[in-house]
Design an enzyme around this catalytic site. Structure first.
Site, PDB file in Angstrom:
ATOM      1  N   ASP A 105      45.986  -3.140  -9.653  1.00 15.69           N
ATOM      2  CA  ASP A 105      47.117  -3.796  -9.212  1.00 15.69           C
ATOM      3  C   ASP A 105      47.671  -5.093  -9.929  1.00 15.69           C
ATOM      4  O   ASP A 105      46.868  -5.320 -10.798  1.00 15.69           O
ATOM      5  CB  ASP A 105      46.902  -4.287  -7.536  1.00 15.69           C
TER       6      ASP A 105
HETATM    7  N1  URA Z   1      41.443  -1.611  -5.362  1.00 15.55           N
HETATM    8  C1  URA Z   1      42.564  -2.600  -5.103  1.00 15.55           C
HETATM    9  O1  URA Z   1      42.780  -2.734  -3.903  1.00 15.55           O
HETATM   10  N2  URA Z   1      43.071  -3.043  -6.203  1.00 15.55           N
HETATM   11  C2  URA Z   1      43.013  -2.564  -7.264  1.00 15.55           C
HETATM   12  O2  URA Z   1      43.433  -3.275  -8.428  1.00 15.55           O
HETATM   13  C3  URA Z   1      42.059  -1.737  -7.967  1.00 15.55           C
HETATM   14  C4  URA Z   1      41.178  -1.238  -6.801  1.00 15.55           C
END
Ligand code: URA
Length: 260
Positions: A105
């Site tokens: 993310d």
């Molecule tokens: N899980 C999440 O919530 N965000 C990420 O970036 C990776 C795994």
């Protein structure tokens, strides 16, 4: 394509550019059998034979990079609004085919693998491969050992999604931290898993992909070229307890280095 000699050696060995300068000065490098000292000498990696300390350095067609992704960058090759992780790749490792193999993310941090090897990326991302990825997570509320059973039995998250069995464990230094191991990558998965258990993720740092852990002192935004033996490690057997040991040992360094 012609390449500078010092860049070629530094990209294929664990020697830094400064180490390479020293090797050249001391006459420990040969090109096509002749000792050379000019770091800027242009060589053809596909044709010229280069040795350092008597070892032949083999030309590698592809580039493999470990990026320590900071907060605020998106894992794609293009984005209208935000900077992408590609803007963090230094010029000497960059080429037009490099892309991030897998996503974090925008507000997540840590190990992102970038490559121009589409075949390897495809194998890595295949659901059949089950390449486990581990995340060090800071939680809003204290960690509870009850999470372990819930993660192992396949947690139901929002929108009717059910997760594959996953691993989670507390970290001895701080009861607001957990280490999570996932064999899949649903959208915002770690955040949604803790949300389903009544907790929230405050920050998330990817520590490992397969059997390869990030260097704990790699600065946010920095890239390191991954060597062939490390690629093998990444694709080989993974052991959750090894990653936990790494996290326990490097906990404060990871925290301060990455502002977790
Ligand atoms: N899980 C999440 O919530 N965000 C990420 O970036 C990776 C795994």
């Amino acid at each position: 394509m012609m390449e500078r000699l010092d860049k070629f050696i530094a990209g294929r060995t664990e020697f830094s550019r400064n180490d390479v300068k020293m090797l050249l000065k001391r006459g420990r490098v040969t090109v096509n059998g002749n000792t050379v000292s000019d770091a800027g000498l242009k060589i053809d990696p596909g044709k010229d034979s280069v040795t350092a300390d008597g070892h032949e350095l083999v030309w590698r067609k592809n580039t493999y990079i470990c990026l320590n992704k900071p907060d605020g960058y998106v894992c794609s090759t293009r984005d209208g609004r935000s900077e992408t992780v590609l803007s963090l790749v230094p010029e000497d490792l960059m080429n037009k085919d490099i892309f991030p193999a897998g996503r974090l993310d925008k507000d997540s941090k840590g190990f992102v693998f970038l490559t121009d090897d589409g075949g390897l990326a495809h194998r890595m991302l295949s659901p059949k491969k089950h390449l486990t990825k581990c995340y060090l997570v800071r939680l809003a509320e204290k960690y509870s050992e009850e999470y372990e059973k819930a993660f192992e039995s396949g947690l139901a998250i929002d929108c009717g999604d059910v997760c594959m069995p996953a691993r989670v464990c507390g970290v001895s230094h701080d009861d607001h931290f957990a280490l999570v191991g996932l064999d899949e990558g649903k959208f915002h998965q770690v955040k949604r898993m803790f949300h389903a258990l009544g907790n929230e993720v405050v920050s998330l740092f990817r520590v490992s992909i397969g059997g390869l852990v990030i260097k704990p002192d790699l600065a946010p935004g920095e890239c390191l070229e991954i060597l062939d033996n490390e690629i093998e490690k990444m694709l080989s057997e993974f052991d959750f307890s090894d990653v936990l040991k790494f996290v326990e040992t490097s906990f404060y360094l990871l925290l301060t280095n990455n502002d977790l």
